[in-house]
Structure formats: structure tokens, C-alpha cells
Motif scaffolding. Structure first.
Motif, PDB file in Angstrom:
ATOM      1  N   PHE A  47      -5.618   6.791  -2.870  1.00 46.85           N
ATOM      2  CA  PHE A  47      -5.216   8.140  -2.436  1.00 46.85           C
ATOM      3  C   PHE A  47      -6.232   8.567  -1.389  1.00 46.85           C
ATOM      4  O   PHE A  47      -7.384   8.144  -1.438  1.00 46.85           O
ATOM      5  CB  PHE A  47      -5.246   9.106  -3.635  1.00 46.85           C
ATOM      6  CG  PHE A  47      -5.001  10.541  -3.255  1.00 46.85           C
ATOM      7  CD1 PHE A  47      -3.703  11.027  -3.106  1.00 46.85           C
ATOM      8  CD2 PHE A  47      -6.061  11.407  -3.039  1.00 46.85           C
ATOM      9  CE1 PHE A  47      -3.468  12.350  -2.735  1.00 46.85           C
ATOM     10  CE2 PHE A  47      -5.843  12.735  -2.670  1.00 46.85           C
ATOM     11  CZ  PHE A  47      -4.542  13.202  -2.529  1.00 46.85           C
ATOM     12  N   GLN A  48      -5.810   9.409  -0.441  1.00 48.65           N
ATOM     13  CA  GLN A  48      -6.762   9.922   0.540  1.00 48.65           C
ATOM     14  C   GLN A  48      -6.379  11.336   0.916  1.00 48.65           C
ATOM     15  O   GLN A  48      -5.200  11.679   0.868  1.00 48.65           O
ATOM     16  CB  GLN A  48      -6.792   9.057   1.802  1.00 48.65           C
ATOM     17  CG  GLN A  48      -5.493   9.011   2.602  1.00 48.65           C
ATOM     18  CD  GLN A  48      -4.486   8.020   2.040  1.00 48.65           C
ATOM     19  OE1 GLN A  48      -4.720   6.834   2.065  1.00 48.65           O
ATOM     20  NE2 GLN A  48      -3.382   8.514   1.519  1.00 48.65           N
ATOM     21  N   THR A  49      -7.373  12.144   1.243  1.00 39.75           N
ATOM     22  CA  THR A  49      -7.068  13.503   1.673  1.00 39.75           C
ATOM     23  C   THR A  49      -8.105  14.031   2.654  1.00 39.75           C
ATOM     24  O   THR A  49      -9.295  13.723   2.540  1.00 39.75           O
ATOM     25  CB  THR A  49      -6.954  14.474   0.483  1.00 39.75           C
ATOM     26  OG1 THR A  49      -6.650  15.780   0.996  1.00 39.75           O
ATOM     27  CG2 THR A  49      -8.217  14.554  -0.347  1.00 39.75           C
ATOM     28  N   ALA A  50      -7.578  14.808   3.603  1.00 42.89           N
ATOM     29  CA  ALA A  50      -8.466  15.518   4.517  1.00 42.89           C
ATOM     30  C   ALA A  50      -8.473  17.001   4.148  1.00 42.89           C
ATOM     31  O   ALA A  50      -9.164  17.794   4.776  1.00 42.89           O
ATOM     32  CB  ALA A  50      -7.971  15.352   5.947  1.00 42.89           C
ATOM     33  N   ALA A  51      -7.696  17.358   3.108  1.00 45.50           N
ATOM     34  CA  ALA A  51      -7.571  18.763   2.718  1.00 45.50           C
ATOM     35  C   ALA A  51      -8.624  19.093   1.669  1.00 45.50           C
ATOM     36  O   ALA A  51      -8.409  18.887   0.471  1.00 45.50           O
ATOM     37  CB  ALA A  51      -6.166  19.031   2.172  1.00 45.50           C
ATOM     38  N   GLN A  66      -5.808  19.075  -5.802  1.00 49.76           N
ATOM     39  CA  GLN A  66      -4.798  18.031  -5.551  1.00 49.76           C
ATOM     40  C   GLN A  66      -4.790  16.991  -6.664  1.00 49.76           C
ATOM     41  O   GLN A  66      -5.840  16.547  -7.123  1.00 49.76           O
ATOM     42  CB  GLN A  66      -5.082  17.343  -4.229  1.00 49.76           C
ATOM     43  CG  GLN A  66      -4.868  18.259  -3.049  1.00 49.76           C
ATOM     44  CD  GLN A  66      -5.110  17.513  -1.763  1.00 49.76           C
ATOM     45  OE1 GLN A  66      -4.329  16.679  -1.364  1.00 49.76           O
ATOM     46  NE2 GLN A  66      -6.223  17.826  -1.142  1.00 49.76           N
ATOM     47  N   TYR A  69     -14.028  12.863   4.740  1.00 47.55           N
ATOM     48  CA  TYR A  69     -12.824  12.248   4.175  1.00 47.55           C
ATOM     49  C   TYR A  69     -13.051  12.077   2.681  1.00 47.55           C
ATOM     50  O   TYR A  69     -14.148  11.712   2.262  1.00 47.55           O
ATOM     51  CB  TYR A  69     -12.645  10.863   4.822  1.00 47.55           C
ATOM     52  CG  TYR A  69     -11.227  10.344   4.979  1.00 47.55           C
ATOM     53  CD1 TYR A  69     -10.116  10.996   4.471  1.00 47.55           C
ATOM     54  CD2 TYR A  69     -11.009   9.155   5.676  1.00 47.55           C
ATOM     55  CE1 TYR A  69      -8.840  10.478   4.651  1.00 47.55           C
ATOM     56  CE2 TYR A  69      -9.725   8.632   5.851  1.00 47.55           C
ATOM     57  CZ  TYR A  69      -8.647   9.302   5.338  1.00 47.55           C
ATOM     58  OH  TYR A  69      -7.391   8.797   5.514  1.00 47.55           O
ATOM     59  N   ARG A  78       0.829  -1.208   0.000  1.00 50.29           N
ATOM     60  CA  ARG A  78       0.000   0.000   0.000  1.00 50.29           C
ATOM     61  C   ARG A  78       0.861   1.254   0.000  1.00 50.29           C
ATOM     62  O   ARG A  78       1.739   1.391   0.815  1.00 50.29           O
ATOM     63  CB  ARG A  78      -0.925   0.024   1.228  1.00 50.29           C
ATOM     64  CG  ARG A  78      -1.839   1.255   1.194  1.00 50.29           C
ATOM     65  CD  ARG A  78      -2.122   1.797   2.579  1.00 50.29           C
ATOM     66  NE  ARG A  78      -0.930   2.158   3.301  1.00 50.29           N
ATOM     67  CZ  ARG A  78      -0.248   3.305   3.122  1.00 50.29           C
ATOM     68  NH1 ARG A  78      -0.661   4.203   2.253  1.00 50.29           N
ATOM     69  NH2 ARG A  78       0.872   3.548   3.814  1.00 50.29           N
ATOM     70  N   ARG A  79       0.632   2.101  -0.957  1.00 48.16           N
ATOM     71  CA  ARG A  79       1.248   3.426  -1.015  1.00 48.16           C
ATOM     72  C   ARG A  79       0.180   4.408  -1.472  1.00 48.16           C
ATOM     73  O   ARG A  79      -0.831   4.009  -2.045  1.00 48.16           O
ATOM     74  CB  ARG A  79       2.415   3.457  -2.035  1.00 48.16           C
ATOM     75  CG  ARG A  79       3.699   2.772  -1.605  1.00 48.16           C
ATOM     76  CD  ARG A  79       4.400   3.384  -0.401  1.00 48.16           C
ATOM     77  NE  ARG A  79       4.508   4.847  -0.420  1.00 48.16           N
ATOM     78  CZ  ARG A  79       5.539   5.520  -0.946  1.00 48.16           C
ATOM     79  NH1 ARG A  79       6.553   4.874  -1.507  1.00 48.16           N
ATOM     80  NH2 ARG A  79       5.574   6.832  -0.902  1.00 48.16           N
ATOM     81  N   THR A  80       0.457   5.689  -1.247  1.00 49.14           N
ATOM     82  CA  THR A  80      -0.448   6.716  -1.746  1.00 49.14           C
ATOM     83  C   THR A  80      -0.095   6.998  -3.201  1.00 49.14           C
ATOM     84  O   THR A  80       1.067   7.287  -3.503  1.00 49.14           O
ATOM     85  CB  THR A  80      -0.318   7.981  -0.883  1.00 49.14           C
ATOM     86  OG1 THR A  80      -0.742   7.654   0.434  1.00 49.14           O
ATOM     87  CG2 THR A  80      -1.163   9.117  -1.438  1.00 49.14           C
ATOM     88  N   ARG A 140      -0.742   9.109  -6.798  1.00 50.44           N
ATOM     89  CA  ARG A 140      -1.262  10.372  -7.320  1.00 50.44           C
ATOM     90  C   ARG A 140      -1.246  10.390  -8.849  1.00 50.44           C
ATOM     91  O   ARG A 140      -1.622  11.365  -9.464  1.00 50.44           O
ATOM     92  CB  ARG A 140      -0.464  11.547  -6.747  1.00 50.44           C
ATOM     93  CG  ARG A 140      -0.551  11.642  -5.222  1.00 50.44           C
ATOM     94  CD  ARG A 140       0.339  12.712  -4.631  1.00 50.44           C
ATOM     95  NE  ARG A 140       0.262  12.768  -3.178  1.00 50.44           N
ATOM     96  CZ  ARG A 140       0.949  12.006  -2.337  1.00 50.44           C
ATOM     97  NH1 ARG A 140       1.803  11.120  -2.806  1.00 50.44           N
ATOM     98  NH2 ARG A 140       0.805  12.126  -1.037  1.00 50.44           N
TER      99      ARG A 140
HETATM  100  C1  LIG Z   1      -5.682  11.517   6.970  1.00 52.94           C
HETATM  101  C2  LIG Z   1      -4.767  11.643   5.787  1.00 52.94           C
HETATM  102  C3  LIG Z   1      -4.777  12.795   5.044  1.00 52.94           C
HETATM  103  C4  LIG Z   1      -3.945  12.928   3.927  1.00 52.94           C
HETATM  104  N1  LIG Z   1      -4.006  14.071   3.186  1.00 52.94           N
HETATM  105  C5  LIG Z   1      -3.242  14.175   2.083  1.00 52.94           C
HETATM  106  C6  LIG Z   1      -3.322  15.325   1.264  1.00 52.94           C
HETATM  107  O1  LIG Z   1      -4.066  16.255   1.556  1.00 52.94           O
HETATM  108  N2  LIG Z   1      -2.571  15.388   0.137  1.00 52.94           N
HETATM  109  C7  LIG Z   1      -1.723  14.392  -0.215  1.00 52.94           C
HETATM  110  O2  LIG Z   1      -1.066  14.506  -1.252  1.00 52.94           O
HETATM  111  N3  LIG Z   1      -1.599  13.286   0.553  1.00 52.94           N
HETATM  112  C8  LIG Z   1      -2.349  13.151   1.673  1.00 52.94           C
HETATM  113  N4  LIG Z   1      -2.253  12.037   2.458  1.00 52.94           N
HETATM  114  C9  LIG Z   1      -1.274  11.002   2.085  1.00 52.94           C
HETATM  115  C10 LIG Z   1      -0.009  11.116   2.932  1.00 52.94           C
HETATM  116  O3  LIG Z   1       0.785  12.207   2.518  1.00 52.94           O
HETATM  117  C11 LIG Z   1       0.744   9.807   2.786  1.00 52.94           C
HETATM  118  O4  LIG Z   1      -0.030   8.792   3.382  1.00 52.94           O
HETATM  119  C12 LIG Z   1       2.132   9.866   3.442  1.00 52.94           C
HETATM  120  O5  LIG Z   1       2.962  10.748   2.754  1.00 52.94           O
HETATM  121  C13 LIG Z   1       2.798   8.499   3.502  1.00 52.94           C
HETATM  122  O6  LIG Z   1       2.929   7.936   2.211  1.00 52.94           O
HETATM  123  P1  LIG Z   1       2.267   6.533   1.861  1.00 52.94           P
HETATM  124  O7  LIG Z   1       0.764   6.668   2.045  1.00 52.94           O
HETATM  125  O8  LIG Z   1       2.614   6.279   0.415  1.00 52.94           O
HETATM  126  O9  LIG Z   1       2.801   5.512   2.803  1.00 52.94           O
HETATM  127  C14 LIG Z   1      -3.062  11.882   3.572  1.00 52.94           C
HETATM  128  C15 LIG Z   1      -3.043  10.708   4.334  1.00 52.94           C
HETATM  129  C16 LIG Z   1      -3.899  10.589   5.418  1.00 52.94           C
HETATM  130  C17 LIG Z   1      -3.880   9.295   6.215  1.00 52.94           C
END
Ligand SMILES: Cc1cc2nc3c(=O)[nH]c(=O)nc-3n(C[C@H](O)[C@H](O)[C@H](O)COP(=O)(O)O)c2cc1C
Length: 315
Positions: free
Chosen positions: A257-261, A202, A282, A105-107, A109
Motif C-alpha cells: 500500500f502507498q499514500t501521499a495523503a 486510511q 511518502y 502488484r495491486r494496492t 488495504r
Molecule cells: C503516489 C500515490 C499515492 C497514493 N495515495 C493513496 C491514498 O492516499 N489512499 C489510497 O487508498 N490509495 C492511494 N494510492 C493507491 C492508488 O489509489 C492505487 O494505486 C490506484 O487506485 C490503482 O490501483 P492499484 O495500485 O491496485 O493498481 C496511491 C498511489 C500512489 C502511486
């Protein structure tokens, strides 16, 4: 003024950080450490400290009677008159081992142009937001279970999806009907750009073939848990669903991908929810990951190289 009222007002002002107390601050080491909270201002302090040390009481027959004297808010939200797409009951086998899912699992984009398969999408929705089972909570009626835990088991969270690239599903904004495992059409057409703008433009949202917005139907939980600390539970519940979403997406070969922004009002307006009784918490997205010439997923933060680790600070 009544002494009890004064005491209670002083204690609220203290817990919100507006007053200092020689007695209590002495016991917890003065105001030391509060500088760590300074960037979050009064709002952050009040958020957290006013819900600390909540008194928990044993549930008694009288309490249960009081809590159940009015009918409980419905467990399911439905848009009965909406046009709908019934999702397939067939579930893709995620296949990957638990270990692989956790470590892969990674974020993401960046996503490939390929649409997400209808059955993959449907499996993700069912495994994350669908009903797993029901329990009999006696006076509290039937409660649903999902694959994620939920404080209060009221499952106050709803899922909406903004679809642009899922095979066989017309672009639009839909509400996920949990009971039917269907998508109820709220607005037909391309809304990814509107959601992206509401999420501060984003890229994870901007490129993803679909996103899911989690909202909380507040009365569904506040009806049962009448203490402000339940607000924390609601946020934790949302985090659980978010984690299940990203792990399940990974297991199915998608990049999550996830964001709270995001701008709450703009997102809520897009969905057509009032932001008071039902509020956005969320934003989650997923798609087929974009890959580079070597077939590796494109990550905005790839693992650190030797050169990078020479420059980086680890302390
Ligand atoms: C609650 C939450 C909010 C996040 N918000 C953003 C965001 O606004 N923009 C973004 O690019 N990534 C966001 N992320 C992703 C994190 O930046 C990312 O999980 C972190 O850098 C670690 O990388 P990984 O998920 O690949 O392990 C968010 C993650 C979480 C859990």
C-alpha cells in the motif's frame, strides 16, 4: 532600480503565473490550457513553472572545486546510541517471475492477522533500501548505489519503519540503518494508530503490520544540486523507491500500500525529524494479504465484472 533586477523580478512573477506576457504567451499560444492548472492554484503553478527550462551548464573544474570545497554531508544517517536489532543477512528468494510481479502488484488495504516473517521483512528492506554497491565519484567521494536509480546518486532518502506485526521485532518506531542493515529503536511500543491518524485514518496504513515512512535529508542532495529543479528530482527519487518497495513486496508474497495523503508535521513529529532539514515524503505499508473464502486476495477495487462494465463509462 537596476533594469536587470526588474527584468529578473518580472520574469519570476511571470513564471509563477502572476503576470502575463504578450511575447511569451503569444509564442506558447496565450494562456490557453492554464485552466487545467486552476484547481491547483498559485502553489501548483509556482511548483512547476518556476522550475521549467532550467539552464544546464557543463561541469567544469571550477564548478567541481566550488561544489567540493566544503565537506559533503554524510551519506548515511545513524542513531549511534540507539538500541538496535541487527536484521538477518539471509535473503528470501522472491521466486516470482518479473512478469508475474508486474501484473500481480495491486494496492492492498486488507491484511491477514498473520505476522510478516522476519526474513521476508528483512529481505524487503535490504532489496529496497539497502546498499547494492559503491562507486568512486572522485572529488565527490564514495557514493552508494541502491536497486533504484537516484538523480544525483546522493541517496538522500531515509527509511523509518513503524512495526506492529513482524515476527521477532518488538513493536516500535525504528530508523533503518542502511550501512548496518539494522533497525535503530526510536520509540518502543504500538504506534500504528498514531501513524494511521497522521495518514487521515486510511485503512491501508491502519491494518498493515508495518509501514515505512520515506524522508529526505535535504542537504545531502542540495549540497550537490543547487538548482530548485533538484526538488523535482527528490520527488522522483522517492517515487522510484516506492515502486521498488511495492514490486519487491509483491515478489515476496506481501500486499503493498502507498499514500501521499498524510499530515507532514504529525508524521515528522512521530519520527522525531524536524521537517525542514529532513522532511517526510511518502508512506508505504505492507502485510500478508487478507484472502476470501476462495483464497483470492481481498481488494477494495476488484477487477471489473461484466455487470460493472455495462454501467461504467470508458470515454
Ligand atoms: C503516489 C500515490 C499515492 C497514493 N495515495 C493513496 C491514498 O492516499 N489512499 C489510497 O487508498 N490509495 C492511494 N494510492 C493507491 C492508488 O489509489 C492505487 O494505486 C490506484 O487506485 C490503482 O490501483 P492499484 O495500485 O491496485 O493498481 C496511491 C498511489 C500512489 C502511486
Amino acid at each position: 532600480m537596476d533594469e536587470d533586477v526588474l527584468d529578473s523580478a518580472a520574469s519570476s512573477l511571470y513564471s509563477l503565473g502572476f503576470l502575463e506576457s504578450e511575447e511569451q504567451d503569444g509564442a506558447r499560444g496565450g494562456t490557453e490550457g492554464f485552466d487545467a492548472w486552476a484547481p491547483w492554484g498559485r502553489e501548483g503553478l509556482s511548483f512547476h513553472f518556476s522550475t521549467r527550462d532550467a539552464p544546464f551548464t557543463e561541469s567544469t573544474d571550477e564548478i567541481r572545486e566550488e561544489l567540493t570545497k566544503d565537506p559533503s554531508p554524510p551519506l548515511f544517517k545513524e542513531y549511534k546510541d540507539a538500541d538496535r536489532i541487527f536484521l538477518p543477512r539471509y535473503q528470501e528468494d522472491p521466486g516470482r517471475s518479473y512478469r508475474e510481479v508486474l501484473y500481480r502488484r495491486r494496492t492492498h488495504r486488507d491484511f491477514a492477522d498473520a505476522p510478516v516473517g522476519r526474513e521476508v521483512f528483512s529481505t524487503l528492506m535490504a532489496m529496497t533500501f539497502g546498499v547494492k554497491d559503491f562507486i568512486d565519484a572522485q572529488q565527490f567521494g564514495a557514493l552508494m548505489l541502491r536497486t533504484s536509480p537516484a538523480g544525483g546518486a546522493r541517496h538522500e532518502l531515509e527509511a523509518y519503519t513503524v512495526v506492529t506485526g513482524v515476527a521477532g521485532i518488538a513493536p516500535g518506531i525504528y530508523h533503518y540503518n542502511v550501512r548496518e542493515h539494522s533497525l535503530e529503536l526510536l520509540k518502543e511500543g504500538e504506534f500504528r494508530d498514531s501513524l494511521t491518524r497522521a495518514c487521515d485514518s486510511q485503512s491501508g496504513v491502519g491494518e498493515a503490520p508495518f509501514s515505512v515512512v520515506l524522508t529526505a535529508v535535504v542537504p545531502r542532495l542540495s549540497f550537490k544540486y543547487r538548482h530548485p529543479r533538484a526538488y523535482r528530482v527528490m520527488l522522483m527519487n522517492s517515487g522510484h523507491l516506492g515502486q521498488t518497495f511495492v514490486l519487491t513486496a509483491t515478489a515476496l508474497g506481501l500486499g503493498p500500500f502507498q499514500t501521499a495523503a498524510f499530515n507532514d508535521s504529525a508524521v515528522e513529529e512521530l519520527l522525531g525529524v524536524d521537517g525542514v532539514r529532513e522532511t517526510a515524503l511518502y508512506v508505504l505499508s505492507a502485510g500478508v494479504p487478507a484472502v476470501d473464502a476462495n483464497g483470492n486476495a481481498v481488494l477494495s477495487h476488484p477487477p471489473m465484472s461484466l455487470e460493472g462494465s455495462r454501467k461504467a463509462r470508458f470515454e
